[in-house]
Design a protein around this motif. Structure first.
Motif, PDB file in Angstrom:
ATOM      1  N   GLN A   1     -16.499  15.711   3.476  1.00 32.48           N
ATOM      2  CA  GLN A   1     -17.604  16.682   3.622  1.00 32.48           C
ATOM      3  C   GLN A   1     -17.173  18.080   3.182  1.00 32.48           C
ATOM      4  N   PHE A   2     -15.849  18.352   3.252  1.00 35.10           N
ATOM      5  CA  PHE A   2     -15.413  19.698   2.859  1.00 35.10           C
ATOM      6  C   PHE A   2     -15.551  19.924   1.361  1.00 35.10           C
ATOM      7  N   GLY A   3     -15.402  18.853   0.608  1.00 33.94           N
ATOM      8  CA  GLY A   3     -15.655  18.968  -0.826  1.00 33.94           C
ATOM      9  C   GLY A   3     -17.083  19.423  -1.050  1.00 33.94           C
ATOM     10  N   LYS A   4     -17.996  18.800  -0.339  1.00 37.18           N
ATOM     11  CA  LYS A   4     -19.416  19.114  -0.507  1.00 37.18           C
ATOM     12  C   LYS A   4     -19.721  20.540  -0.076  1.00 37.18           C
ATOM     13  N   VAL A   5     -19.188  20.912   1.068  1.00 37.32           N
ATOM     14  CA  VAL A   5     -19.516  22.237   1.586  1.00 37.32           C
ATOM     15  C   VAL A   5     -18.918  23.341   0.715  1.00 37.32           C
ATOM     16  N   ILE A   6     -17.731  23.086   0.210  1.00 37.68           N
ATOM     17  CA  ILE A   6     -17.125  24.103  -0.649  1.00 37.68           C
ATOM     18  C   ILE A   6     -17.946  24.266  -1.937  1.00 37.68           C
ATOM     19  N   VAL A   7     -18.339  23.151  -2.520  1.00 39.48           N
ATOM     20  CA  VAL A   7     -19.188  23.216  -3.713  1.00 39.48           C
ATOM     21  C   VAL A   7     -20.478  23.968  -3.385  1.00 39.48           C
ATOM     22  N   ALA A   8     -21.104  23.590  -2.270  1.00 40.24           N
ATOM     23  CA  ALA A   8     -22.383  24.210  -1.899  1.00 40.24           C
ATOM     24  C   ALA A   8     -22.201  25.700  -1.618  1.00 40.24           C
ATOM     25  N   TYR A   9     -21.111  26.038  -0.945  1.00 39.29           N
ATOM     26  CA  TYR A   9     -20.875  27.444  -0.619  1.00 39.29           C
ATOM     27  C   TYR A   9     -20.706  28.271  -1.889  1.00 39.29           C
ATOM     28  N   LYS A  10     -19.939  27.716  -2.838  1.00 34.66           N
ATOM     29  CA  LYS A  10     -19.697  28.478  -4.052  1.00 34.66           C
ATOM     30  C   LYS A  10     -20.982  28.646  -4.862  1.00 34.66           C
ATOM     31  N   LYS A  11     -21.873  27.692  -4.736  1.00 31.60           N
ATOM     32  CA  LYS A  11     -23.117  27.785  -5.483  1.00 31.60           C
ATOM     33  C   LYS A  11     -24.170  28.632  -4.763  1.00 31.60           C
ATOM     34  N   TRP A  12     -24.318  28.414  -3.463  1.00 31.65           N
ATOM     35  CA  TRP A  12     -25.474  29.009  -2.775  1.00 31.65           C
ATOM     36  C   TRP A  12     -25.140  29.850  -1.539  1.00 31.65           C
ATOM     37  N   GLY A  13     -23.903  29.860  -1.133  1.00 32.23           N
ATOM     38  CA  GLY A  13     -23.576  30.491   0.158  1.00 32.23           C
ATOM     39  C   GLY A  13     -23.296  31.976   0.050  1.00 32.23           C
ATOM     40  N   ASN A  14     -23.225  32.627   1.206  1.00 32.44           N
ATOM     41  CA  ASN A  14     -22.700  33.993   1.218  1.00 32.44           C
ATOM     42  C   ASN A  14     -21.941  34.262   2.503  1.00 32.44           C
ATOM     43  N   ASP A  15     -21.016  35.218   2.424  1.00 35.50           N
ATOM     44  CA  ASP A  15     -20.072  35.447   3.517  1.00 35.50           C
ATOM     45  C   ASP A  15     -20.726  35.727   4.848  1.00 35.50           C
ATOM     46  N   ASN A  16     -21.725  36.598   4.805  1.00 37.71           N
ATOM     47  CA  ASN A  16     -22.252  37.092   6.068  1.00 37.71           C
ATOM     48  C   ASN A  16     -22.924  36.014   6.906  1.00 37.71           C
ATOM     49  N   SER A  17     -23.723  35.194   6.232  1.00 35.70           N
ATOM     50  CA  SER A  17     -24.417  34.177   7.020  1.00 35.70           C
ATOM     51  C   SER A  17     -23.417  33.190   7.610  1.00 35.70           C
ATOM     52  N   VAL A  18     -22.339  32.931   6.909  1.00 35.73           N
ATOM     53  CA  VAL A  18     -21.332  32.035   7.473  1.00 35.73           C
ATOM     54  C   VAL A  18     -20.661  32.689   8.675  1.00 35.73           C
ATOM     55  N   LYS A  19     -20.424  33.991   8.566  1.00 36.61           N
ATOM     56  CA  LYS A  19     -19.797  34.703   9.685  1.00 36.61           C
ATOM     57  C   LYS A  19     -20.673  34.678  10.919  1.00 36.61           C
ATOM     58  N   GLU A  20     -21.969  34.896  10.688  1.00 37.23           N
ATOM     59  CA  GLU A  20     -22.859  35.007  11.836  1.00 37.23           C
ATOM     60  C   GLU A  20     -23.112  33.676  12.527  1.00 37.23           C
ATOM     61  N   ASN A  21     -23.366  32.664  11.740  1.00 34.36           N
ATOM     62  CA  ASN A  21     -23.817  31.392  12.285  1.00 34.36           C
ATOM     63  C   ASN A  21     -23.083  30.253  11.624  1.00 34.36           C
ATOM     64  N   SER A  22     -21.753  30.294  11.729  1.00 30.26           N
ATOM     65  CA  SER A  22     -20.987  29.421  10.870  1.00 30.26           C
ATOM     66  C   SER A  22     -21.388  27.956  10.922  1.00 30.26           C
ATOM     67  N   LEU A  23     -21.383  27.379  12.129  1.00 27.95           N
ATOM     68  CA  LEU A  23     -21.630  25.936  12.185  1.00 27.95           C
ATOM     69  C   LEU A  23     -22.985  25.608  11.598  1.00 27.95           C
TER      70      LEU A  23
END
Ligand code: ARG
Length: 563
Positions: free
Chosen positions: A166-188
């Protein structure tokens, strides 16, 4: 204590028949089916069969052995049974004095130098924190408290799902669509969102799957950028889960998750090889487990490691590190096969601790009869559920007792306690229905009912004056004796809960104690004008309070001063 009396009678009779007839009998000493018949019942059939004498003669022989004992107040012969009414004064006094002397230590098991390792909660980082993980958290936390009470050392492990494809998927998704702040605020929840988006997009764009596989492979090989992301995701996720653990008052001794075993898996694979257990199957490596179960998959065709392999490494590590007496895994029913396979592989490796691997399985949470999902089960929505329970508790308090001080604090303890009790009260293996309104009722089989009973007892204790003269003959009365019997059976129930790994035993026990108390309360004027009666009542209440609060602690529920 009453258990001991039964045991003494049994031993006394067995000794008598051994000495007189040289017969080794297994004498049964039980409780009569109906309370009206007495406190203890001895069936004589075993003796009749062994002595080959008429029933009456056998009954009389038993009666002769026991009739002059202090503990026997009267007896009655009914058919082949000797029903005994015991002297309750002395028993009641001893039990009450013991509880009041020992306080919250009452019911503690003998200290054993043995460790129970518990694996519970164990959510998957970068996947939704499900309501099942909430169950695991609550059941595991309670079992830990129960085993500690029982005299064991315990070690609580949050076996985080912090490694895997699943980390492969999340890393790909993060690099494409994610941003730092939202992960910081509501990571899970943010990571779960990315995970869900990945799956949605992969439906139309299947190359994403290959990309993710590649990324995970590189992560396993130590790619620094990916490792950094992984570490960050992991930390943020733990921080968010901690908010939930905080609300539930749950702690862990270790957060060593699956990733912790990355460098310990080669050794396991080698050991399996050396023991000639590993076979190749279409490019993958498996352990054959015979007819009764599918083989355990140890290494995938592409060389990637697996959940099973990490669990094998983990259980060996736990055995070496903690030398556990039992290793409990609080995980849903759907992983039954996984744990059967784990046990089976360990047994094939020649380790006898295979039998000490216990899958503490549990059922689903239902809503209107269907599997409940808190909108993809994100941890924020679980916190929302708890907050909703707190809000509803607040509303009730506000209606019933508007002038109560610190209503917020009280509602928190009631709301969360209600959710916890509702989860624990039925045997864990069963599914249960999630209905906030029901679980928050102040009457019926609820957490608030128990908290309320405790508050009632304390308010009586605080408002009545006691001195030091007692009349223990009151305990001959059934509604008095029922309570003595209840509080006497506390440690019996702790043992039962440990035997079946079932906090529900404690819940049922407390419900019964509370109900017997409320019957007593209906029948008896506790603040009696007669000083001696009043004192005795109050002493009984003090003991009940100790047991009730200690029982509540074992199921992770806070007692209250007022509500
Ligand atoms: N993370 C797993 C899941 O959510 C549960 C892990 C349970 N513990 C274990 N040692 N397998 O399904």
């Amino acid at each position: 204590m009453i258990e001991n009396i039964k045991l003494e009678l049994k031993e006394l009779l067995e000794k008598y028949f051994l000495n007189t007839y040289n017969l080794e009998l297994n004498i049964v000493v039980e409780e009569p089916k109906k309370k009206e018949l007495g406190d203890i019942s001895i069936p004589s059939f075993v003796v009749v069969k062994a002595l080959r004498k008429p029933l009456n003669d056998c009954v009389n022989e038993i009666v002769n052995v026991i009739k002059d004992l202090d503990i026997v107040k009267s007896y009655q012969i009914m058919g082949g049974f000797i029903n005994i009414v015991i002297n309750k004064e002395e028993i009641a006094k001893e039990i009450l004095d013991k509880i009041i002397k020992e306080g919250s230590n009452y019911g503690n098991g003998v200290k054993k130098n043995e460790t129970i390792v518990l694996d519970y909660s164990s959510p998957n980082i970068a996947k939704p924190f499900s309501i099942g993980h909430l169950r695991s958290t609550i059941i595991g936390a309670s079992l830990k408290l129960i085993f500690e009470k029982g005299g064991y050392n315990t070690f609580g492990i949050n076996h985080l799902g912090d490694w895997g494809s699943q980390f492969g998927k999340v890393i790909v998704a993060y690099k494409k669509w994610g941003n730092d702040n939202s992960v910081k605020e509501n990571s899970l929840s943010e990571l779960a969102k990315l995970y869900v988006r990945f799956h949605d997009e992969a439906k139309t764009n299947p190359e994403l799957e290959d990309e993710a596989r590649e990324v995970f492979k590189e992560l396993e090989l130590g790619n620094e950028e990916y490792l950094k992301l992984w570490k960050w995701f992991r930390e943020e996720s733990i921080n968010e889960a901690l908010k939930l653990y905080d609300m539930l008052n749950v702690k862990f001794d270790s957060y060593n998750g699956e990733a912790f075993y990355n460098d310990k898996m080669d050794a396991i694979v080698k050991e399996l090889e050396d023991k000639k257990l590993l076979v190749e199957d279409d490019g993958a490596m498996i352990v054959d487990l015979g007819e009764s179960m599918p083989p355990a998959l140890i290494k995938r065709r592409d060389g990637a490691s697996l959940y099973m392999t990490r669990d094998l490494a983990a259980v060996e590590y736990r055995k070496k590190e903690y030398n556990f007496k039992k290793a409990l895994y609080v995980v849903g029913n759907e992983q039954k096969l996984h744990f059967n396979q784990l046990r089976s592989v360990i047994s094939k490796m020649g380790y006898d601790y295979a039998d000490d691997i216990i899958h503490v399985n549990f059922g689903l949470v239902l809503q209107d009869g269907k599997k409940m999902s808190t909108r993809s089960g994100r941890v924020v929505t679980l916190i929302d559920v708890l907050n909703e329970a707190i809000k509803m508790a607040y509303k009730q308090i506000d209606e019933k007792n508007p002038n109560l001080e610190n209503k917020e604090e009280v509602s928190k303890k009631i709301g969360i306690g209600a959710v916890i009790f509702n989860d624990l009260k039925n045997h864990r293996s069963l599914d249960y229905e999630f209905n906030l309104e029901q679980m928050l009722k102040f009457e019926g089989q609820t957490g608030p009912y128990l908290q309320y009973t405790d508050v009632r007892i304390k308010s009586i204790l605080n408002s009545c004056k006691a001195t030091n003269e007692f009349d223990y003959s009151l305990f001959e009365k059934p509604h008095y004796y029922a309570l003595i019997k209840d509080i006497d059976e506390f440690s019996l129930n702790i043992n039962k809960a440990m035997e079946d790994y079932a906090p529900s035993v404690i819940c049922k026990y407390l419900l019964n104690l509370a109900s017997d108390f409320n019957t007593f309360y209906g029948l008896e004027k506790i603040n009696n004008e007669n000083e001696v009666i009043r004192n005795t009542n109050l002493k009984l209440l003090s003991a009940i309070k100790i047991v009730l609060e200690e029982g509540l602690r074992l199921i992770d529920i806070f007692p209250l001063e007022r509500m």
